[in-house]
Design an enzyme around this catalytic site. Structure first.
Site, PDB file in Angstrom:
ATOM      1  N   PHE A  10      15.704  20.002  19.046  1.00 34.25           N
ATOM      2  CA  PHE A  10      16.293  19.426  20.247  1.00 34.25           C
ATOM      3  C   PHE A  10      15.183  19.166  21.235  1.00 34.25           C
ATOM      4  O   PHE A  10      14.264  19.964  21.386  1.00 34.25           O
ATOM      5  CB  PHE A  10      17.357  20.338  20.848  1.00 34.25           C
ATOM      6  CG  PHE A  10      18.646  20.301  20.092  1.00 34.25           C
ATOM      7  CD1 PHE A  10      19.412  19.150  20.062  1.00 34.25           C
ATOM      8  CD2 PHE A  10      19.079  21.393  19.382  1.00 34.25           C
ATOM      9  CE1 PHE A  10      20.594  19.087  19.359  1.00 34.25           C
ATOM     10  CE2 PHE A  10      20.264  21.353  18.674  1.00 34.25           C
ATOM     11  CZ  PHE A  10      21.014  20.204  18.663  1.00 34.25           C
ATOM     12  N   ASP A  11      15.264  18.045  21.894  1.00 32.88           N
ATOM     13  CA  ASP A  11      14.270  17.622  22.858  1.00 32.88           C
ATOM     14  C   ASP A  11      14.077  18.721  23.904  1.00 32.88           C
ATOM     15  O   ASP A  11      15.032  19.196  24.495  1.00 32.88           O
ATOM     16  CB  ASP A  11      14.745  16.323  23.515  1.00 32.88           C
ATOM     17  CG  ASP A  11      13.661  15.670  24.332  1.00 32.88           C
ATOM     18  OD1 ASP A  11      13.001  16.389  25.108  1.00 32.88           O
ATOM     19  OD2 ASP A  11      13.492  14.457  24.206  1.00 32.88           O
ATOM     20  N   ALA A  12      12.831  19.085  24.123  1.00 28.77           N
ATOM     21  CA  ALA A  12      12.521  20.151  25.084  1.00 28.77           C
ATOM     22  C   ALA A  12      12.930  19.788  26.506  1.00 28.77           C
ATOM     23  O   ALA A  12      13.089  20.663  27.348  1.00 28.77           O
ATOM     24  CB  ALA A  12      11.036  20.475  25.042  1.00 28.77           C
ATOM     25  N   ARG A  13      13.133  18.504  26.770  1.00 28.55           N
ATOM     26  CA  ARG A  13      13.508  18.088  28.125  1.00 28.55           C
ATOM     27  C   ARG A  13      14.980  18.308  28.414  1.00 28.55           C
ATOM     28  O   ARG A  13      15.426  18.151  29.536  1.00 28.55           O
ATOM     29  CB  ARG A  13      13.169  16.612  28.331  1.00 28.55           C
ATOM     30  CG  ARG A  13      11.682  16.346  28.276  1.00 28.55           C
ATOM     31  CD  ARG A  13      11.419  14.878  28.265  1.00 28.55           C
ATOM     32  NE  ARG A  13      11.927  14.364  26.991  1.00 28.55           N
ATOM     33  CZ  ARG A  13      12.012  13.080  26.693  1.00 28.55           C
ATOM     34  NH1 ARG A  13      11.652  12.177  27.555  1.00 28.55           N
ATOM     35  NH2 ARG A  13      12.460  12.695  25.525  1.00 28.55           N
TER      36      ARG A  13
END
Length: 92
Positions: A83-86
């Site tokens: 999952f995108d760290a952002r």
């Protein structure tokens, strides 16, 4: 976690040792995810399935993870689901 959901590092280490690539595909919905995982199964290859932070907000992190888990089991395909760290917990 099902045995078909794998951490990224060992998948990439195996690919490097075996001299092959692992595809990484960004998906926006169930149909795209199903197609990517189905083709990976046909090629007998692990796959990295990701989503953008906007899509993660749209799908919901839990829903995206559940879809990937069900499809990995259905097709017998090992996959990495980063999952995108952002994406913050507040984005769910």
């Amino acid at each position: 976690m099902t045995h078909l959901l794998r951490p990224l590092k060992p998948v990439l280490q195996a690919a490097r040792a075996g001299n092959y690539a692992v595809g990484s595909f960004n998906v926006a919905n169930f149909e795209m995810m199903a197609t990517v995982i189905q083709v990976a199964a046909e090629l007998q290859s692990p796959v990295i399935v990701s989503t953008s932070s906007a899509e993660a907000r749209y799908l919901g992190l839990e829903v995206a993870a559940a879809m990937a888990r069900v499809l990995a089991i259905q097709y017998g395909t090992p996959l990495v689901l980063p999952f995108d760290a952002r994406v913050s917990p507040n984005d769910r």
